[in-house]
Write an enzyme that holds these catalytic residues in place. Structure first.
Site, mmCIF file in Angstrom:
data_model
loop_
_atom_site.group_PDB
_atom_site.id
_atom_site.type_symbol
_atom_site.label_atom_id
_atom_site.label_comp_id
_atom_site.label_asym_id
_atom_site.label_seq_id
_atom_site.Cartn_x
_atom_site.Cartn_y
_atom_site.Cartn_z
ATOM 1 C CG HIS A 95 -92.479 73.151 -58.507
ATOM 2 N ND1 HIS A 95 -91.630 72.527 -59.410
ATOM 3 C CD2 HIS A 95 -92.782 72.224 -57.574
ATOM 4 C CE1 HIS A 95 -91.434 71.279 -59.028
ATOM 5 N NE2 HIS A 95 -92.120 71.067 -57.916
ATOM 6 C CG ASP A 146 -90.915 64.114 -57.077
ATOM 7 O OD1 ASP A 146 -90.749 65.328 -57.270
ATOM 8 O OD2 ASP A 146 -91.059 63.612 -55.936
ATOM 9 C CD GLU A 190 -86.691 66.958 -57.984
ATOM 10 O OE1 GLU A 190 -86.686 68.025 -57.372
ATOM 11 O OE2 GLU A 190 -87.384 65.979 -57.620
ATOM 12 C CG ASP A 194 -93.851 65.775 -61.681
ATOM 13 O OD1 ASP A 194 -93.082 64.938 -61.173
ATOM 14 O OD2 ASP A 194 -93.688 67.002 -61.591
HETATM 15 C C1 NOJ Z 1 -89.584 67.374 -55.614
HETATM 16 C C2 NOJ Z 1 -90.739 68.213 -56.027
HETATM 17 O O1 NOJ Z 1 -90.319 69.096 -57.026
HETATM 18 C C3 NOJ Z 1 -91.233 68.922 -54.786
HETATM 19 O O2 NOJ Z 1 -92.186 69.916 -55.084
HETATM 20 C C4 NOJ Z 1 -91.784 67.893 -53.847
HETATM 21 O O3 NOJ Z 1 -92.123 68.510 -52.619
HETATM 22 C C5 NOJ Z 1 -90.753 66.797 -53.557
HETATM 23 N N1 NOJ Z 1 -90.056 66.348 -54.710
HETATM 24 C C6 NOJ Z 1 -91.429 65.596 -52.953
HETATM 25 O O4 NOJ Z 1 -92.231 64.966 -53.911
#
Ligand code: NOJ
Length: 559
Positions: free
Chosen positions: A350, A233, A288, A136
């Site tokens: 998650h 992310d 993401e 990640d």
């Molecule tokens: C997306 C992540 O999946 C999440 O768990 C996180 O809180 C936020 N981005 C900030 O990094």
């Protein structure tokens, strides 16, 4: 906004050599020739990715929190399931304000998870089992405890001041995770810093070339260690509107991270892509893009020079509803195909309620959804535990850990029937999900009709079928509460029918079909009679197709 140029094929680079650390490519498969002539980077298109949330996967040292040694111990579960790629949520040094998404050292492993040596061992052990490894990468923000931010906030004229985003006046931008304003006042230096998430997660300033260089250094650090790519992310957040104009959606209470879409994020991604493509071994970037609009998501594939794949989350929010799913799937087909953008499919992760919980706790629906997830056109992502049909953990108010209220999907995986379910501590960091004994890995391996075996069979069938891995997708006429589609590649053909209704429904298909996979434990290998049971999904193959000879059938692996 970036324009998608449809005529530019994705990833046309040919990389003849494989580095010491990275996985060799998949063996040549003649059935892939048509696609292969157009695109040499097929492994991630055919992949089934398994998301590991390290805190909750497996615990080797008995402190109640999962760790890298625990992951290594359980890699054979992933392999037996049939997934070929793991994505591991952050493992880096972190004060854990956001469970590891607040990073204080990108180039080290947090002691709660182990050491850098454990990470190297994990990469090696995964590769030895034929599993690829995605880490990640969190580019948008660091922890406020990262030495870069400590320096940046130390004075207005510190050389790293501009590595973060400082302003005299805040605007109306709102942070995610219920954190209120996206600006926090720094008393010592008399300015506000920007954070699209918690105040402990200051946003990096990617317009500063030194930041770009430093973050590229992070990518190189892990690429050199042999990782096969990254999940990025909030890939849509690194670029910010340079005018810092107020946004009416923020005024209405929405966090900026839900819709931030500045063109500069594309520039950031192009730089990352170039770097990753300079490495041999077809490393991959999965972004993401957490914007609920497929039309926006597709822009992040760029002209084949940004993300290899992007998450597209409308199905992650979707209730058990044929209209919603039909719309999401049609939209992906209509928008991604012309852009030569390869789709991804995600039902759980998650950050969101597990899909079985979202479907009202129905195992029957979750089983039908598994058939859909693993037969759509695109790369499926499985969130650890969905192969067991787990539901969200029930967390009492006093036990809550996540400031964003996302503890539900993060419960520990129950490995064994008997408590503590293969964990070595008397108490795990979150309680186990409901029905932990009955849904444990150990229990389900012994039950041929279990959810675990359904996932395993689906993955195995997918792997053996070019139509399911790489073929076209075409919707078939069906009653409104049934979703039916055909997947085709050369002369390989499969049909999938999913009945969302709570009553039996007929479907009129041309030709004769055999039930290859049934979401209900009804007995396979029967001629399909055109009737779908309530909330049943079936994968069909032509009745007159030659069947595999017994010696060609593989024995299922068990960990
Ligand atoms: C997306 C992540 O999946 C999440 O768990 C996180 O809180 C936020 N981005 C900030 O990094």
């Amino acid at each position: 906004m970036t324009t998608v140029i449809a005529s530019v094929p994705m990833n046309v680079n040919v990389r003849p050599t494989v580095p010491a650390g990275a996985m060799p490519g998949p063996p040549a498969d003649p059935s892939q020739t048509v696609e292969a002539t157009r695109d040499t980077s097929l492994w991630w298109k055919s992949a089934v990715v398994y998301q590991i949330y390290p805190r909750s996967f497996a615990d080797a040292n008995g402190d109640g929190v999962g760790d890298l040694a625990g992951i290594i111990e359980r890699l054979d579960h992933v392999r037996a399931l049939g997934a070929d790629t793991i994505w591991i949520s952050p493992i880096y040094r972190s004060p854990m304000a956001d469970a590891g998404y607040d990073i204080s050292d990108y180039c080290d492993v947090d002691p709660v998870f182990g050491s850098l040596a454990d990470a190297d061992r994990l990469i090696g052990e995964a590769h030895a089992r034929g599993l690829r490894v995605l880490l990640d990468f969190v580019p948008n923000h660091t922890s406020d405890q990262h030495p870069w931010f400590i320096e940046s906030r130390s004075s207005r004229d510190n050389p790293k001041r501009d590595w973060y985003i400082w302003r005299d006046q805040p605007n109306d931008w709102r942070a995610a995770l219920g954190a209120g304003s996206a600006w926090t006042w720094d008393e010592a230096t008399g300015q506000y810093y920007l954070h699209l998430f918690l105040p402990q997660q200051p946003d990096l300033n990617w317009r500063n070339p030194e930041v770009v260089q430093a973050m590229h250094g992070v990518l190189r650090f892990w690429l050199d260690r042999g990782v096969d790519g990254f999940r990025i992310d909030v890939a849509h957040c690194t670029g910010k509107d340079p005018t810092f104009a107020d946004h009416p959606r923020c005024l209405a209470g929405e966090p900026l991270a839900d819709f931030n879409d500045d063109p500069y994020s594309h520039e950031v991604l192009r730089g990352i892509r170039k770097l990753v493509d300079s490495y041999p071994g077809d490393r991959v970037l999965v972004g993401e893009v957490n914007i609920r609009s497929t039309a926006t998501v597709v822009q992040y594939y760029g002209a084949g020079d940004e993300l290899h794949m992007s998450f597209n989350f409308p199905p992650l929010d979707a209730p058990w509803d044929p209209v919603v799913f039909r719309t999401c799937i049609r939209e992906v087909d209509a928008l991604l195909q012309p852009a030569q953008a390869w789709p991804t499919w995600v039902l759980s992760n998650h950050d969101n309620e597990r899909h079985r919980t979202r479907y009202g706790g129905s195992m029957r629906r979750a089983r039908a959804a598994a058939v859909m997830l693993l037969t759509l056109r695109g790369t499926p992502f499985i969130f650890q535990g969905e192969e067991l049909g787990l539901e969200d953990v029930v967390v009492e108010p006093g036990q809550r850990v996540d400031p964003g209220g996302r503890d539900g999907p993060r419960g520990p995986i129950p490995w064994d029937f008997a408590p503590p379910h293969g964990w070595r501590a008397a108490r795990t960091w979150l309680p186990f999900p409901p029905e932990a004994a009955a849904l444990s890995v150990q229990t389900q391996w012994s039950q041929p009709s279990s959810m675990l075996h359904l996932y395993r069979t689906l993955i195995e069938t997918r792997r053996a079928s070019p139509a399911l891995r790489l073929g076209s997708w075409e919707e078939l006429p069906s009653p409104p509460e049934v979703l039916a589609y055909c997947r085709r590649h050369g002369d390989d053909e499969r049909v999938v029918c999913i009945n969302f209704a709570e009553r039996p429904l007929p479907i009129d298909l041309e030709g004769d079909w055999r039930v290859a996979i049934d979401s209900l434990p009804e007995g396979l290998d029967r001629r399909f009679d055109g009737m779908l049971q309530p909330e049943q999904a079936v994968l069909l193959e032509p009745l007159h197709r030659p069947r595999p000879q017994p010696q060609q059938q593989r024995q299922p692996l068990q960990p």
